[in-house]
Design a protein around this motif. Sequence first.
Motif, PDB file in Angstrom:
ATOM      1  N   LYS A  82       0.942  -0.830  -0.173  1.00 11.70           N
ATOM      2  CA  LYS A  82      -0.253   0.013   0.045  1.00 11.70           C
ATOM      3  C   LYS A  82       0.879   1.419  -0.156  1.00 11.70           C
ATOM      4  CE  LYS A  82      -4.401  -2.219   2.847  1.00 11.70           C
ATOM      5  NZ  LYS A  82      -5.226  -2.002   3.957  1.00 11.70           N
ATOM      6  N   GLU A  83       0.278   2.673  -0.403  1.00 11.57           N
ATOM      7  CA  GLU A  83       0.438   3.286  -0.417  1.00 11.57           C
ATOM      8  C   GLU A  83       1.337   3.640   0.981  1.00 11.57           C
ATOM      9  OE1 GLU A  83      -0.398   5.376  -4.744  1.00 11.57           O
ATOM     10  OE2 GLU A  83      -1.091   6.293  -3.042  1.00 11.57           O
ATOM     11  N   ARG A  84       2.200   5.131   0.866  1.00 10.35           N
ATOM     12  CA  ARG A  84       2.027   5.613   2.672  1.00 10.35           C
ATOM     13  C   ARG A  84       0.927   6.735   2.617  1.00 10.35           C
ATOM     14  NH1 ARG A  84       7.734   8.035   3.096  1.00 10.35           N
ATOM     15  NH2 ARG A  84       6.693   8.850   1.547  1.00 10.35           N
ATOM     16  N   GLU A  85       0.859   6.675   3.885  1.00  6.33           N
ATOM     17  CA  GLU A  85      -0.464   7.667   4.166  1.00  6.33           C
ATOM     18  C   GLU A  85      -0.135   8.302   5.265  1.00  6.33           C
ATOM     19  OE1 GLU A  85      -4.411   5.720   4.962  1.00  6.33           O
ATOM     20  OE2 GLU A  85      -3.241   4.845   6.569  1.00  6.33           O
ATOM     21  N   LEU A  86      -0.819   9.895   5.458  1.00  6.25           N
ATOM     22  CA  LEU A  86      -0.775  10.861   6.897  1.00  6.25           C
ATOM     23  C   LEU A  86      -1.444  10.106   7.535  1.00  6.25           C
ATOM     24  CD1 LEU A  86       0.421  13.220   8.409  1.00  6.25           C
ATOM     25  CD2 LEU A  86      -1.239  14.261   6.779  1.00  6.25           C
ATOM     26  N   VAL A  87      -1.159   9.508   8.920  1.00  3.44           N
ATOM     27  CA  VAL A  87      -2.151   9.270   9.617  1.00  3.44           C
ATOM     28  C   VAL A  87      -2.700  10.630  10.566  1.00  3.44           C
ATOM     29  CG1 VAL A  87      -2.590   8.282  11.872  1.00  3.44           C
ATOM     30  CG2 VAL A  87      -1.273   7.057   9.643  1.00  3.44           C
ATOM     31  N   ALA A  88      -1.951  11.082  11.116  1.00  2.00           N
ATOM     32  CA  ALA A  88      -2.109  12.200  12.007  1.00  2.00           C
ATOM     33  C   ALA A  88      -1.243  13.281  11.713  1.00  2.00           C
ATOM     34  CB  ALA A  88      -2.210  11.797  13.377  1.00  2.00           C
ATOM     35  N   ALA A  89      -1.401  14.604  12.603  1.00  2.00           N
ATOM     36  CA  ALA A  89      -0.563  15.429  11.950  1.00  2.00           C
ATOM     37  C   ALA A  89      -0.951  17.088  13.538  1.00  2.00           C
ATOM     38  CB  ALA A  89      -0.701  16.242  10.933  1.00  2.00           C
ATOM     39  N   SER A  90       0.288  17.745  13.394  1.00  2.00           N
ATOM     40  CA  SER A  90      -0.270  18.527  14.565  1.00  2.00           C
ATOM     41  C   SER A  90       0.546  19.347  14.238  1.00  2.00           C
ATOM     42  CB  SER A  90       0.770  18.527  15.845  1.00  2.00           C
ATOM     43  OG  SER A  90       0.862  18.991  16.936  1.00  2.00           O
ATOM     44  N   ARG A  91       0.045  21.056  14.111  1.00  2.00           N
ATOM     45  CA  ARG A  91       0.740  21.807  13.805  1.00  2.00           C
ATOM     46  C   ARG A  91       1.304  22.645  15.186  1.00  2.00           C
ATOM     47  NH1 ARG A  91       0.962  24.881   9.966  1.00  2.00           N
ATOM     48  NH2 ARG A  91      -0.391  24.749   8.028  1.00  2.00           N
TER      49      ARG A  91
END
Length: 120
Positions: A43-52
């Motif tokens: 599978k492709e890499r995916e963004l799970v969660a991010a924080s500013r």
Amino acid sequence: QVQLVESGGGLVQTGGSLRLSCAASGSTDSFDVMGWYRQAPGKERELVAASRTWGSRYYTDSVKGRFTIFRDGAKNTLVLQMNSLKPEDTAMYYCAAGPGPIQTPRPQVWGQGTQVTVSS
């Protein structure tokens, strides 16, 4: 040069919890966004969660209500608390940092990854 080191992965049963940590050596102040990505085999890499830096957060739909991302400023660490884990969460998880926007950041620094395996 900032370096990111992940820890906390492992094997857990369905419904269990894990806490991933990403320790940053050096200042991460120049990076607007820090986040967790995952890549499962085939599978492709995916963004799970991010924080500013100033606190806004993003979660992909499949983890909303189960995962929480936060920064421990005192320890210069990014944490991903994962609850109610499912077999489909099985993947290599990577920490990354870079400029925003938060939903589609452009990572400039990557960690080496930590494996999460959820057994059914």
